[in-house]
Design an enzyme around this catalytic site. Sequence first.
Site, short mmCIF file in Angstrom:
data_model
loop_
_atom_site.label_atom_id
_atom_site.label_comp_id
_atom_site.label_asym_id
_atom_site.label_seq_id
_atom_site.Cartn_x
_atom_site.Cartn_y
_atom_site.Cartn_z
N GLU A 128 0.81 -1.22 0.00
CA GLU A 128 0.00 0.00 0.00
C GLU A 128 0.84 1.27 0.00
OE1 GLU A 128 -2.80 -0.37 3.21
OE2 GLU A 128 -4.09 -1.73 2.05
N GLN A 177 4.70 -3.87 2.53
CA GLN A 177 4.51 -5.29 2.84
C GLN A 177 4.77 -6.13 1.59
OE1 GLN A 177 0.40 -3.70 3.11
NE2 GLN A 177 -0.15 -5.88 3.11
#
Length: 760
Positions: free
Chosen positions: A477, A578
Amino acid sequence: MLNLSVLTEPGFCPHSLNKYASVMACGNGYIGIRATHEEDYTQQTRGMYLAGLYHRAGRNETNELVNLPDVTGIEIELDGANFTLLAGEIRHWQRELNFANGELRRSVLWRSPAGQQYRIESRRFVSLDQLPLVAMQLSVTPVDASAEIVFKTGIDATQTNSGRQHLDEVSVRVFDPHYVQGIYETQDRASEVAISASCRLTMSDSSSCFSAKNRRITAHHSVTVLQGDTVTLEKLVWIAHRSDKALSQESFARNALAELKSCAARGYGSLLEQSASAWETIWRDSRVAVASAEPSDQLALDYAVWHLTAMTPAHDERSSIAAKGLTGEGYKGHVFWDTEIFLLPFHLFTRPQIARNLLRYRWLNLPGAREKARSHGWSGALFPWESAASGQEETPEFAAINIRTGLRQKVASALAEHHIVADIAWAVVAYWQATHDDDFMRNEGLTLLMETASFWMARATEINGRLEIHDVIGPDEYTEHVNNNAYTNYMAWHNVASAHQFMAMFERDDAHFTQKASHFLARLWLPEIDEQGVLPQDDSFMTKPAIDLSRYKAKAGKQTILLDYSRAEVNEMQILKQADVVMLNYLLPERFTPQQCAASLAFYEPRTIHDSSLSKAIHGIVSARCGDMQSAYAFWRDGIAIDLGDDPHSCDDGIHAAATGAIWSGVIQGFAGLQIVEGELHLAPRLPSHWTRLAFPLRWRNATMQITFDMGVLTIDTSAPVTLTLWGKTVTATGRQVWPYEDFLTSVNGTATTEVSDGA
Ligand code: BGC
């Protein structure tokens, strides 16, 4: 004997009240209750949630999981002074959550500021056997002299979600000397909750009365207790919920009270026994046992199964699992891709019916997903990035306000984090592969696959004869609005290919769809491995500068990079929040060779801060598959530390549900090497160097297996024959069979000189 772990809180610390309230929370998939103390502390956030009970409190709000009236609070007055651990002296402390029977206990020897000592013991459980039941006991023993003791407890509806009140108090009543009841309704009138409580003291010569004021209904009990004697308050609570109003409110309330009365007739001990036996079944079906030189490895695994059970509404396919389970208000109780990718595998391989329910939740919410796709001009189903009860998009439009500029940052996920569509399709396929549940596939499964596939076919853009997917956010993100995110494109391809394949398999004729799907599969651009052997995350990623991330990685999870750089600046650098390509390597193992996976790890890991709790465990699993057990174990431990580590505030607003699922997955899909490859089961156990044994139950199609890998020898006990691939070689297991790893060594290296028999 399973010898289950006990989770302990080492001492009373006001700073970590909310962490332990989350990690020691009790639940049964229907209700979750934070492990708050009976007495109040200003820092302590109480919380009790019902799966699927959401409400929107105001114009600029989204639906959130309602924090119900509190039933756990007990005001304890000892010789006129309020009991609080912030004063006086704690002479003995023990607090533990016993995974075997599901009981949370605290035992304190407290010396009051006036110098009197009291032993205070409390016990509590949420029944796994009767879902609406919560049971508590609180005992006080005056140690030095007889004492005047007062307990005040009942139902406290002043509880809010950080100030947002969702419930109207419809009525409060007292019935005979022991029972109180409050009926509450969400302000939109859609749901009703009846909370009934019985409170009794073990000593008959007590005096009691009730009060009802300002949304609190309270029973007051006063008693004189002689030195060394113990008084026990037993409180049983029945929490009934309904959204359909077929019954009158009176009958709804009366039935709830009758249920409570029949529990009260049995008492705490017998109710606990019955709930404990329901837990026994859970442990039998899903306990992972390890022999490790590090005892907290086993604790982490028991902790994971505890919460995976407590957070999952196994009874109700209309609800799914919130990002914090039923342990807190983080992410407003919304459901993300976390469910299908991080939580569903545990259920799939232990209690597949629950995995089916979770997929039915998506199926039931297809109308919302179709509407979202349609409103953006696409066909098919675009599942909401965050969802609650109805399947409509629940992602807040804006993130927290920047208090210097007064501006709010838009949250882009609802607009562009479309990979959730393919993630749900991936889970549908995994479910069928592991169960061969044709009924499900013929009905819900195929519909889900076709609707999600239709979305991708509409979503792709034709550029110079090839199809591309533009303006998306992949799992990472920190990189927004990019073209051809590899994760998204490969997963979308897999989504459409699966729809195509299962339509053929289940003879679903739709020539138009099939033709479009073939076109899509032939033309969708799948990013290719570059000269360095790395799969580019998206079209622009490789052109961006990289910076040294070590100081941000040292504070992984805290998003400290955003204190130094704006989101727009982060977007223009090689910085991952991530796992992204590594996540893809994990989900589609057959698409990538171990060398390619190792190259992704080597390239992307230094560029990944792991600011999301969904990151490290996946790196661990991919490392294990690449044979790097040392890194695999280190990542796995870091994943455990997210909630169980030293940080006193790591999970104040609830545990990280996905990270909890990843504790199980890290061992089963990492160290035990479980993968579904081309629809078939693969196992390749390789343990961290200080583990000597790993044992776990596993469901696969019609077989229930117990798998044990002990000192290099694999034993499979199976209820039905299973064909599977062990360390690269296909075998059939029947009954109880034993395979030494040694026998596979040569075949693993490619030249099978040892004939491995289908039996020992
Ligand atoms: C992660 C998402 C995740 C969400 C809920 C975010 O921080 O980036 O991948 O779905 O948290 O757990």
